[in-house]
Each structure stands twice: as structure tokens, then as C-alpha cells.
Design an enzyme around this catalytic site. Sequence first.
Site, PDB file in Angstrom:
ATOM      1  N   SER A 143       0.863  -1.190   0.000  1.00 35.00           N
ATOM      2  CA  SER A 143       0.000   0.000   0.000  1.00 35.00           C
ATOM      3  C   SER A 143       0.896   1.235   0.000  1.00 35.00           C
ATOM      4  O   SER A 143       2.063   1.153   0.413  1.00 35.00           O
ATOM      5  CB  SER A 143      -0.864   0.011   1.266  1.00 35.00           C
ATOM      6  OG  SER A 143      -1.455   1.273   1.482  1.00 35.00           O
ATOM      7  N   TYR A 156      -2.720  -0.696  10.323  1.00 28.99           N
ATOM      8  CA  TYR A 156      -2.684  -1.035   8.889  1.00 28.99           C
ATOM      9  C   TYR A 156      -1.378  -0.541   8.272  1.00 28.99           C
ATOM     10  O   TYR A 156      -0.681  -1.283   7.575  1.00 28.99           O
ATOM     11  CB  TYR A 156      -3.884  -0.382   8.201  1.00 28.99           C
ATOM     12  CG  TYR A 156      -3.973  -0.640   6.715  1.00 28.99           C
ATOM     13  CD1 TYR A 156      -4.542  -1.813   6.229  1.00 28.99           C
ATOM     14  CD2 TYR A 156      -3.493   0.276   5.791  1.00 28.99           C
ATOM     15  CE1 TYR A 156      -4.636  -2.058   4.866  1.00 28.99           C
ATOM     16  CE2 TYR A 156      -3.572   0.039   4.433  1.00 28.99           C
ATOM     17  CZ  TYR A 156      -4.144  -1.126   3.971  1.00 28.99           C
ATOM     18  OH  TYR A 156      -4.225  -1.370   2.620  1.00 28.99           O
TER      19      TYR A 156
HETATM   20  P1  NAI Z   1     -11.606  -5.746   0.192  1.00 27.45           P
HETATM   21  O1  NAI Z   1     -12.064  -5.604   1.585  1.00 27.45           O
HETATM   22  O2  NAI Z   1     -12.595  -5.675  -0.914  1.00 27.45           O
HETATM   23  O3  NAI Z   1     -10.795  -7.115  -0.014  1.00 27.45           O
HETATM   24  C1  NAI Z   1     -10.057  -7.738   0.999  1.00 27.45           C
HETATM   25  C2  NAI Z   1     -10.294  -9.224   0.864  1.00 27.45           C
HETATM   26  O4  NAI Z   1      -9.536  -9.920   1.846  1.00 27.45           O
HETATM   27  C3  NAI Z   1     -11.767  -9.587   1.088  1.00 27.45           C
HETATM   28  O5  NAI Z   1     -12.164 -10.484   0.086  1.00 27.45           O
HETATM   29  C4  NAI Z   1     -11.749 -10.256   2.441  1.00 27.45           C
HETATM   30  O6  NAI Z   1     -12.765 -11.205   2.607  1.00 27.45           O
HETATM   31  C5  NAI Z   1     -10.374 -10.901   2.407  1.00 27.45           C
HETATM   32  N1  NAI Z   1      -9.920 -11.275   3.740  1.00 27.45           N
HETATM   33  C6  NAI Z   1      -9.876 -10.508   4.854  1.00 27.45           C
HETATM   34  N2  NAI Z   1      -9.436 -11.228   5.896  1.00 27.45           N
HETATM   35  C7  NAI Z   1      -9.193 -12.488   5.418  1.00 27.45           C
HETATM   36  C8  NAI Z   1      -8.730 -13.671   6.017  1.00 27.45           C
HETATM   37  N3  NAI Z   1      -8.437 -13.754   7.312  1.00 27.45           N
HETATM   38  N4  NAI Z   1      -8.582 -14.755   5.224  1.00 27.45           N
HETATM   39  C9  NAI Z   1      -8.881 -14.711   3.911  1.00 27.45           C
HETATM   40  N5  NAI Z   1      -9.345 -13.611   3.292  1.00 27.45           N
HETATM   41  C10 NAI Z   1      -9.492 -12.515   4.058  1.00 27.45           C
HETATM   42  O7  NAI Z   1     -10.484  -4.652   0.003  1.00 27.45           O
HETATM   43  P2  NAI Z   1      -9.459  -4.400  -1.190  1.00 27.45           P
HETATM   44  O8  NAI Z   1      -9.328  -2.949  -1.294  1.00 27.45           O
HETATM   45  O9  NAI Z   1      -9.800  -5.180  -2.387  1.00 27.45           O
HETATM   46  O10 NAI Z   1      -8.107  -4.954  -0.557  1.00 27.45           O
HETATM   47  C11 NAI Z   1      -7.270  -5.913  -1.216  1.00 27.45           C
HETATM   48  C12 NAI Z   1      -5.830  -5.651  -0.818  1.00 27.45           C
HETATM   49  O11 NAI Z   1      -5.411  -4.417  -1.396  1.00 27.45           O
HETATM   50  C13 NAI Z   1      -5.637  -5.531   0.685  1.00 27.45           C
HETATM   51  O12 NAI Z   1      -4.411  -6.147   1.053  1.00 27.45           O
HETATM   52  C14 NAI Z   1      -5.521  -4.029   0.874  1.00 27.45           C
HETATM   53  O13 NAI Z   1      -4.804  -3.704   2.015  1.00 27.45           O
HETATM   54  C15 NAI Z   1      -4.802  -3.634  -0.398  1.00 27.45           C
HETATM   55  N6  NAI Z   1      -4.909  -2.239  -0.759  1.00 27.45           N
HETATM   56  C16 NAI Z   1      -6.113  -1.672  -1.057  1.00 27.45           C
HETATM   57  C17 NAI Z   1      -6.176  -0.346  -1.406  1.00 27.45           C
HETATM   58  C18 NAI Z   1      -7.462   0.322  -1.745  1.00 27.45           C
HETATM   59  O14 NAI Z   1      -7.482   1.559  -1.820  1.00 27.45           O
HETATM   60  N7  NAI Z   1      -8.527  -0.400  -1.965  1.00 27.45           N
HETATM   61  C19 NAI Z   1      -4.968   0.491  -1.460  1.00 27.45           C
HETATM   62  C20 NAI Z   1      -3.768  -0.203  -1.126  1.00 27.45           C
HETATM   63  C21 NAI Z   1      -3.750  -1.520  -0.798  1.00 27.45           C
END
Ligand code: NAI
Length: 252
Positions: A143, A156
Amino acid sequence: MDLGASLAGRHVLVTGASSGLGEHFAKLVARCGARVTVAARRRERLDELSATLAELGSPEVRALELDVTDAGSVEAALAAAGRIDVLVNNAGISDGRPALDIPLDLYDAVVDTNLRGVWLLSTGAARAWRDSGQGGVIVNIASILSFRVTGAVPVYAASKAAVLQLTSALALEWARYGIRVNALAPGYIATEMNSEFFETDAGKAMIKRIPMRRLGNPTDLDGAFLLLAGDASAWMTGTCITVDGGHLVSSL
Ligand code: NAI
């Protein structure tokens, strides 16, 4: 150069694929003809996604229930997935509160998901890659908060900074086994994790501070993601690519 071409027939495992960026990455590699395993906690969402991935061109799709914080669950998922070529450590959660409002169990959940999860999946996959001698590729989703901070996401930010350092350390140790470990650091992209925030005044003000004056779309990550996942980055390891509309270079 077609960055996704080398992924055809490869087996890509994406964690946290039930929504947001993980779902997007799974669709992206499916379009490249990769075999895809989607792994997350919400099984019913994965079943729907699996059908879509097959329609998009993936020759083989698996959906696995996985809690990345649980060593037993990770071991079972890796065993069920079989030989993988590319591991995408995408699962992540945020704290979303000022430090003094964060209970210890939330601290643990964020660190366990964002750091321990990456550790468990990466070491599990790397053991198999070392033993088979075939090597492999890891893409960690970091990130811009790996580099800088903003209010109300202290755990985070710390966990994502740790992911970068882990990326470097594992790249150093595992290059000898033909394992490449790189990170992708996205800027803000509206997903389930943060979309409510971007409706608030603070969220709107943040968008104005992004030099390119907009949030990212998941597709903005495609070039960097495919570069890191495929053979075009064959001589890259231990590095991180930032894709953020210039947010990291915003004025202090
Ligand atoms: P999101 O909340 O849509 O996706 C996160 C996913 O991780 C979800 O499908 C959730 O069910 C899964 N998850 C959470 N805990 C879990 C566990 N214990 N075991 C298995 N799966 C688990 O959010 P997003 O934005 O798609 O995030 C994806 C990645 O991108 C994350 O690592 C986030 O930190 C990173 N990210 C996101 C940004 C954004 O602006 N959306 C910016 C920078 C990084």
C-alpha cells in the site's frame, strides 16, 4: 509486449479474492488463460466468481475456503490447490480508527491478516517450490501506507510497511530457489474496505490531495500487476511498484 502472455496455463492462487482487488486480479489472470485458485473466507461469493472466471477463459478454476490467519487453514488450502506457479497475497483488512480507540483484538486481527497471512502463505508455497526445484513467483499487495501515514490507520500502515520489508527479506533468501518476491503498492481505489470513507468530507478532501485528482480504478493496476506476476519481470525480485496517481509525491 503482451505482459499477460506468459501466464497462460500457469496456476495462480489469489487470496482474499471474494471482493475488490483480489476479485479483479483473479479475473485479469483468467483473461490471460491462467488456471486460477480463488481463496477467501466467503465461500458463496467464490462459487459465483468461479463461474465468471471460467467464462473469461480460465481453463481450470478452484474455489477454496481460506482464513489466511489460521496456519491449519493455510496448510489445507495449499494442499488442496496443488502445485501453484504464482501466489498473490492480497487478503487484507484495515483498522480505520485512531490508535487510542483500537482494542487489542483489532490490532491482532490486522497484523495477523496483513502480515502473518503473508508469512504463512509465502513460506508454505516456498517450501513446495524449493523442494520441487521449480521456483515460483510471489506478488504481495502492499500500500502507499507502507511508505507514508495518514490518520486512523496506524496498525494497517505498520503492517503494510512490514510487508515491504518481508518482501525484501524473502526475496534475498529465496532467489537461490528460483523464487521471486515483489510487491505492488496501490494508492486509493474504492472497494468494500474504504468506499464509505470517500463519501465523507475527509474522503473527498483526500481525493483532492492526489496529484492526479482522482481515485484509482482496479484496472489502473493491471500493467504493474501483470509485469510482476509474469515473465517480463524475470530479473526483478525484492522490489515494489507504486501505482497511486502520484499520491506519494503529494506536497507535505
Ligand atoms: P476488500 O475488503 O474488498 O478485499 C479484501 C479481501 O480480503 C476480502 O475479500 C476479504 O474477505 C479478504 N480477507 C480478509 N481477511 C481475510 C482472512 N483472514 N482470510 C482470507 N481472506 C481474508 O479490500 P481491497 O481494497 O480489495 O483490498 C485488497 C488488498 O489491497 C488488501 O491487502 C488491501 O490492504 C490492499 N490495498 C487496497 C487499497 C485500496 O485503496 N482499496 C490500497 C492499497 C492496498
